[in-house]
Design an enzyme around this catalytic site. Structure first.
Site, PDB file in Angstrom:
ATOM      1  N   GLU A 139      -0.367  -3.119  21.520  1.00  0.00           N
ATOM      2  CA  GLU A 139      -1.326  -3.789  20.643  1.00  0.00           C
ATOM      3  C   GLU A 139      -0.563  -4.171  19.273  1.00  0.00           C
ATOM      4  OE1 GLU A 139      -5.586  -3.028  18.299  1.00  0.00           O
ATOM      5  OE2 GLU A 139      -5.095  -2.128  20.242  1.00  0.00           O
ATOM      6  N   HIS A 141      -2.427  -6.168  16.788  1.00  0.00           N
ATOM      7  CA  HIS A 141      -3.790  -6.817  16.289  1.00  0.00           C
ATOM      8  C   HIS A 141      -3.544  -6.658  14.547  1.00  0.00           C
ATOM      9  CE1 HIS A 141      -7.631  -8.273  16.233  1.00  0.00           C
ATOM     10  NE2 HIS A 141      -8.188  -7.520  16.112  1.00  0.00           N
ATOM     11  N   GLU A 187      -5.419  -6.793  22.410  1.00  0.00           N
ATOM     12  CA  GLU A 187      -5.287  -7.443  21.062  1.00  0.00           C
ATOM     13  C   GLU A 187      -3.749  -7.641  20.956  1.00  0.00           C
ATOM     14  OE1 GLU A 187      -8.225  -5.145  18.744  1.00  0.00           O
ATOM     15  OE2 GLU A 187      -9.596  -6.631  19.178  1.00  0.00           O
ATOM     16  N   GLU A 269     -14.694  -5.378  26.904  1.00  0.00           N
ATOM     17  CA  GLU A 269     -15.499  -4.542  25.776  1.00  0.00           C
ATOM     18  C   GLU A 269     -16.806  -5.225  25.638  1.00  0.00           C
ATOM     19  OE1 GLU A 269     -13.190  -3.712  22.196  1.00  0.00           O
ATOM     20  OE2 GLU A 269     -11.609  -3.409  23.200  1.00  0.00           O
ATOM     21  N   TYR A 270     -17.933  -4.513  25.260  1.00  0.00           N
ATOM     22  CA  TYR A 270     -19.207  -5.055  24.896  1.00  0.00           C
ATOM     23  C   TYR A 270     -20.454  -3.868  24.399  1.00  0.00           C
ATOM     24  CZ  TYR A 270     -22.056  -3.708  29.176  1.00  0.00           C
ATOM     25  OH  TYR A 270     -22.695  -3.151  29.971  1.00  0.00           O
ATOM     26  N   ALA A 271     -21.187  -4.452  23.983  1.00  0.00           N
ATOM     27  CA  ALA A 271     -22.359  -3.333  23.442  1.00  0.00           C
ATOM     28  C   ALA A 271     -21.835  -2.272  22.440  1.00  0.00           C
ATOM     29  CB  ALA A 271     -22.929  -2.777  24.682  1.00  0.00           C
ATOM     30  N   HIS A 272     -21.003  -2.655  21.403  1.00  0.00           N
ATOM     31  CA  HIS A 272     -20.572  -1.702  20.603  1.00  0.00           C
ATOM     32  C   HIS A 272     -21.519  -0.615  19.952  1.00  0.00           C
ATOM     33  CE1 HIS A 272     -18.024  -0.570  17.138  1.00  0.00           C
ATOM     34  NE2 HIS A 272     -16.983  -1.273  17.423  1.00  0.00           N
ATOM     35  N   PHE A 334     -15.132   3.675  11.696  1.00  0.00           N
ATOM     36  CA  PHE A 334     -15.055   2.740  12.770  1.00  0.00           C
ATOM     37  C   PHE A 334     -14.388   3.488  13.907  1.00  0.00           C
ATOM     38  CE2 PHE A 334     -16.510  -0.738  10.484  1.00  0.00           C
ATOM     39  CZ  PHE A 334     -16.892  -1.663  11.686  1.00  0.00           C
TER      40      PHE A 334
END
Length: 407
Positions: A139, A141, A187, A269-272, A334
């Site tokens: 990664e 990012h 990422e 990835e979805y629905a954080h 986070f």
């Protein structure tokens, strides 16, 4: 090994055929014991290796991702290795507790975000039945805001580092039936190194599809695996134009794709799941179940990554995160974005996920004619089996008739 022409034989390929077998899948994780014995010239055993193996076939055919010829829905979640007491070390008890809860809440898949996990994890997923996306520990990012996230992906000096991380993962984990896809990383932009990694995978392990979100619809992925698309954008991604469109966003830069046919769509990835979240799961899944080529995805993410810490004044224990150890650089809250608390107590939103991911659905319909006549209502219950491989013979239906809460 042996000696052939004065050189040491360091590897060999053995091929054999077996009789009818039961195929492995997440619902019925049937495993066999493989015993390999190396014998010397005198016939005596020199070495014996034993492992558990499953027989199954995974492939992408057109816009479908298939397991043993069936297109399963991926009821998935991203999982970091985390323990509230041990940090990034997960012991057997911790891992089996995760799997038990995943099964209870109707998950069938896990993405190892964003690194290969402890080897024991894959053996447990083989045994208990979970599909796994194994992800290379790559990664970059953080470069997106400082320079160019693509910098290392196109830097020849870094290509071997990328390649080594991928190869080590594949060579260690490739015998696990649970692994249905390889991921080139997370990422880390898109560059020439990813095309090279994809080509190596197709030569070294053609038995599994490859996914890589940061290349968008470019050739280095067999599955379109977006992050956090809206419900409407997800619907559009089932079409070719939605899959091959270019992107110029920071950290999301890829060229226009060259594919002429659609690929399967599985959100990486979805629905954080941060705070009061996962409320629109039903909207996502209405589109997924109603649109050809959409096959689900992996919620972000599984567990709040807090660590048990004792307050110096009160002595009371709490979950520490984001500066609670005096660090000046941190991600705030986070890393507190899971479906369960650090002790695995489910968040309220988990109940919504459990309902939407449920393998059995029931609907009630009433006869309009009976209503019109004023006679006793006549109704019918429709039971829908959402399993991909299993019948409902292992389940028992219980019902009761109540009026205003009275039986």
């Amino acid at each position: 090994g042996g000696v052939e022409g004065g050189e040491v034989l360091r590897s060999a390929v053995l091929e054999t055929s077996v009789g009818p077998v039961r195929l492995w899948n997440a619902e019925e994780p049937w495993l066999y014991t493989l015993v390999v014995t190396l014998r010397g010239e005198d016939g005596e055993a020199v070495d014996v290796e034993v492992t558990r193996v499953g027989f199954r076939k995974v492939e992408c055919v057109g816009n479908k991702f298939l397991v043993n010829g069936v297109a399963p829905y991926i009821y998935g979640v991203n999982r970091h290795e985390h323990d509230q007491f041990l940090g990034k070390y997960c012991d057997l008890a911790s891992m089996t507790a995760d799997i038990a809860l995943l099964k209870q809440y109707n998950f069938n898949a896990v993405r190892c975000s964003h690194y290969p996990n402890r080897s024991l994890w894959y053996a447990l997923c083989d045994a208990y039945g979970l599909y796994v996306v194994d992800e290379a520990n790559i990664e970059t990012h953080g470069l997106a805001l400082e320079t160019s996230e693509q910098l290392l992906a196109d830097a020849p000096d870094w290509h071997e580092a990328y390649q080594e991380r991928l190869e080590r993962m594949v060579l260690r984990d490739r015998n696990h039936a649970c692994i249905i896809m390889w991921s080139l990383g997370n990422e880390a932009s898109y560059g020439s190194v990813h095309d090279r990694m994809y080509a190596w995978l197709k030569q070294s392990d053609p038995s599994r599809p490859v996914q890589y979100e940061p290349c968008g619809g470019a050739p280095a992925t067999d599955v379109i695996c977006p992050m956090y698309p809206s419900v409407e954008k997800l619907r559009k991604m089932a079409k070719l134009e939605g899959q091959i469109a270019p992107s110029w966003e920071i950290g999301r830069t890829w060229p226009r794709g060259t594919h002429t046919t659609t690929r399967p769509v599985i959100m990486c990835e979805y629905a954080h799941a941060m705070g009061n979240s996962t409320g629109n799961m039903d909207e996502y899944w209405a589109v997924i179940r109603g649109t050809d080529g959409l096959q689900g995805g992996f919620i972000w993410d599984w567990m709040d990554q807090g660590l048990v810490k004792k307050d110096a004044v009160s002595g009371k224990e709490f979950w520490a995160y984001g500066g609670d150890y005096g660090e000046s650089v941190h991600d705030g809250n986070f890393n507190i974005n899971g479906l369960v608390f650090p002790d695995r107590t489910p968040h309220p939103g988990m109940e919504q996920v459990k309902y939407v991911y449920a393998p059995v659905a029931m609907t009630m319909t009433w006869a309009d004619a009976a209503k019109a006549r004023g006679s006793a209502l006549q109704g019918a219950v429709t039971v829908l089996n959402r399993y991909d491989f299993s019948s409902l013979s292992h389940l028992i239906v219980k019902w009761r008739l109540e009026r205003d809460g009275v039986l």
